[in-house]
Design a protein around this motif. Structure first.
Motif, short mmCIF file in Angstrom:
data_model
loop_
_atom_site.label_atom_id
_atom_site.label_comp_id
_atom_site.label_asym_id
_atom_site.label_seq_id
_atom_site.Cartn_x
_atom_site.Cartn_y
_atom_site.Cartn_z
N CYS A 1 35.56 22.73 9.10
CA CYS A 1 35.49 21.25 9.02
C CYS A 1 34.41 20.84 8.03
CB CYS A 1 35.25 20.61 10.37
SG CYS A 1 34.97 18.82 10.19
N THR B 1 42.82 21.35 18.31
CA THR B 1 42.08 22.61 18.08
C THR B 1 41.34 23.10 19.32
OG1 THR B 1 40.27 21.28 17.21
CG2 THR B 1 41.79 22.26 15.59
N LEU C 1 41.92 17.07 18.89
CA LEU C 1 42.28 17.30 17.48
C LEU C 1 43.25 18.46 17.28
CD1 LEU C 1 38.81 16.76 15.68
CD2 LEU C 1 40.60 15.07 16.16
N THR D 1 43.02 11.51 16.72
CA THR D 1 41.91 11.70 17.66
C THR D 1 42.30 11.30 19.09
OG1 THR D 1 41.09 9.50 17.08
CG2 THR D 1 40.13 11.36 15.90
N HIS E 1 36.19 21.66 17.06
CA HIS E 1 37.20 21.79 16.00
C HIS E 1 36.71 22.59 14.80
CE1 HIS E 1 34.78 18.30 14.90
NE2 HIS E 1 35.12 18.53 13.66
N GLU E 2 35.45 23.02 14.80
CA GLU E 2 34.95 23.80 13.66
C GLU E 2 34.77 25.22 14.16
OE1 GLU E 2 32.07 21.64 10.88
OE2 GLU E 2 30.84 23.30 11.55
N GLN F 1 48.18 24.00 11.68
CA GLN F 1 46.75 23.70 11.69
C GLN F 1 45.92 24.97 11.65
OE1 GLN F 1 47.20 20.28 14.95
NE2 GLN F 1 45.11 20.52 14.28
N ASP G 1 32.72 15.68 17.18
CA ASP G 1 32.80 16.09 18.60
C ASP G 1 31.91 15.20 19.45
OD1 ASP G 1 34.37 18.56 18.25
OD2 ASP G 1 32.59 19.29 17.19
N ILE H 1 45.33 14.27 11.25
CA ILE H 1 44.35 14.07 12.33
C ILE H 1 44.79 12.94 13.26
CG2 ILE H 1 42.94 12.63 10.77
CD1 ILE H 1 40.48 13.49 12.44
N PHE I 1 41.39 20.67 11.93
CA PHE I 1 41.69 19.46 12.71
C PHE I 1 42.81 18.61 12.13
CE2 PHE I 1 38.49 18.14 9.63
CZ PHE I 1 38.99 16.92 9.20
N THR I 2 43.18 18.86 10.89
CA THR I 2 44.28 18.12 10.29
C THR I 2 45.23 19.16 9.70
OG1 THR I 2 44.82 16.17 8.98
CG2 THR I 2 43.24 17.71 7.99
#
Ligand code: NAD
Ligand code: ZN
Length: 379
Positions: free
Chosen positions: A177, A146, A144, A120, A69-70, A159, A50, A118, A95-96
């Motif tokens: 993540c 998310t 991502l 970005t 994303h986490e 996702q 991030d 992923i 994220f993926t």
């Protein structure tokens, strides 16, 4: 009263420009479209990825954007065609993704889904190329897929990992993540054998999760490498047995490690994002059998340089996103390993702040203080 099908107004932390503190704004979050779900985020934490895209010094800038994303949350509503998730499910956005249909998803080896791997640089949803976020009618880019620094977010169903509703989201959010990435990089990719030596470059949360993977695998020596000496004290609780600070030596750290280990470590895992550390992590593994795994996210212009003889001498170089885990298939079981007390997560969470103080999490990370800072959305 149900909010399904309606625009939700809520708070989100918007990055308007690179390197400037995030500002908490009232945003509008559109309903989920085909194959999408809208999630109420309860806890999110800050990962170094991030920060790279926020300061955007070594990455393509894309603003205004909602980072994050986490995280962990609860499904609020689902779009057309979504059958395996329903409102109320406890989930981790990842994220993926995993479409479950492409050659990668069907392969036992890969988690690099053709549709949802992923990306970005993408700031919109893949369904229609549009953003679900806006402020006063102005679209805000996703991150991502998310964008968890928002009370509500919209994510592609591929996702989203559905997890045990008993799992405490304020803890297991870090499996979304960092902890899965580091742990999986060791157990799924580096695969040390019992009794082998492992070097970990970068003792942030991702690196220490990689160390945890080495400990669980029965590694005999776990050598931690970091430029920040304050990480060494923390790392003692993660099974790291020896420490090397490259700044303390006047020769390359790969030579220091080769001397410590009679020719090199059996495995190494790089979790720094520094190209120099990536090269050292490769060159410090033993010839004949050594395996190095790259995890850190490099700058966009970085190039990896080593003499080909280092490979001819039977060293292996690998890399991985998300610890090679398939998010929907594998992550529920990783959450169970935490529930069964096989995997410790609590010790990774060194700070916690209310959403209104999200910029403090950035300050901790920039100062190299602590490991993970969990951001409480309802506070
Ligand atoms: P962090 O900032 O908490 O930890 C990174 C550590 O690396 C710090 O302690 C820092 O001092 C150390 N470091 C930096 N340069 C170094 C060098 N040259 N030699 C030795 N140590 C050095 O970050 P984090 O959240 O733990 O993330 C670690 C890396 O993993 C980041 O690059 C992040 O973007 C990446 N990441 C990758 C994936 C993936 O799927 N591949 C997923 C998550 C994070
Ligand atoms: Zn991350």
């Amino acid at each position: 009263m149900s909010t399904a099908g309606q625009v939700i107004r809520c708070k989100a932390a918007v990055a308007w420009e690179s390197g400037k503190p995030l500002s908490i704004e009232e945003v509008e979050v559109a309903p989920p479209q085909k194959d999408e779900v809208r999630i109420k985020i309860l806890f999110t934490s800050l990962c170094h990825t991030d920060v790279y895209f926020w300061d955007a010094k070594g990455q393509n800038p894309l603003f205004p954007r909602i980072l994050g994303h986490e995280a962990g949350g609860i499904v609020e509503s689902v779009g057309e065609g979504v059958t395996d998730l329903k409102p109320g499910d406890h989930v981790l956005p990842i994220f993926t993704g995993e479409c479950k249909e492409c050659p990668h998803c069907l392969s036992e080896e890969s988690n690099m889904c053709d549709l949802l791997r992923i990306n970005t640089d993408r700031g919109e949803m893949i369904n229609d190329g549009k953003s679900r976020f806006s402020v006063n009618g102005k679209p805000i880019y996703h991150f991502l897929g998310t964008s968890t620094f928002s009370e509500y977010t919209v994510v592609h169903v591929g996702q989203v990992a559905k997890i045990n509703p008993e799992a405490p989201l304020d803890k297991v959010c870090v499996l979304s993540c960092g902890m899965s990435t580091g742990f999986g990089a060791t157990v799924n990719v580096a695969k040390p054998k019992k009794g082998q030596s492992v070097a970990i470059f970068g003792l942030g949360a991702v690196g220490l999760a990689a160390a945890e993977g080495a400990r669980v695998s029965g590694a005999s020596r776990i050598i931690g490498v970091d430029l920040n000496p304050s990480r060494f004290e923390l790392a003692k609780n993660f099974g790291v047995t020896e420490f090397v600070n490259p700044k303390d030596h006047n020769k390359p750290v790969q030579e220091v490690i080769a001397e410590m280990t009679g020719g090199g470590v059996d495995r190494s895992v790089e979790c720094t994002g520094s190209i120099q550390a990536m090269i050292s992590a490769f060159e410090c593994v033993h010839d004949g059998w050594g395996v190095a795994v790259l995890v850190g996210v490099p700058n966009k212009d970085d190039a990896f340089k080593t003499h080909p003889v280092n490979l001819l001498n039977e060293r292996t170089l690998k890399g991985t996103f998300f610890g090679n885990y398939k998010p929907r298939t594998d992550i529920p079981a990783v959450v169970e390993r935490y529930m069964n007390k096989e995997l410790e997560l609590d010790k990774f969470i060194t700070h916690s702040v209310p959403f209104s103080e999200i910029n403090k999490a950035f300050e901790y990370m920039l100062a190299g203080e602590g490991l993970r800072c969990v951001i409480r959305m309802d506070a």
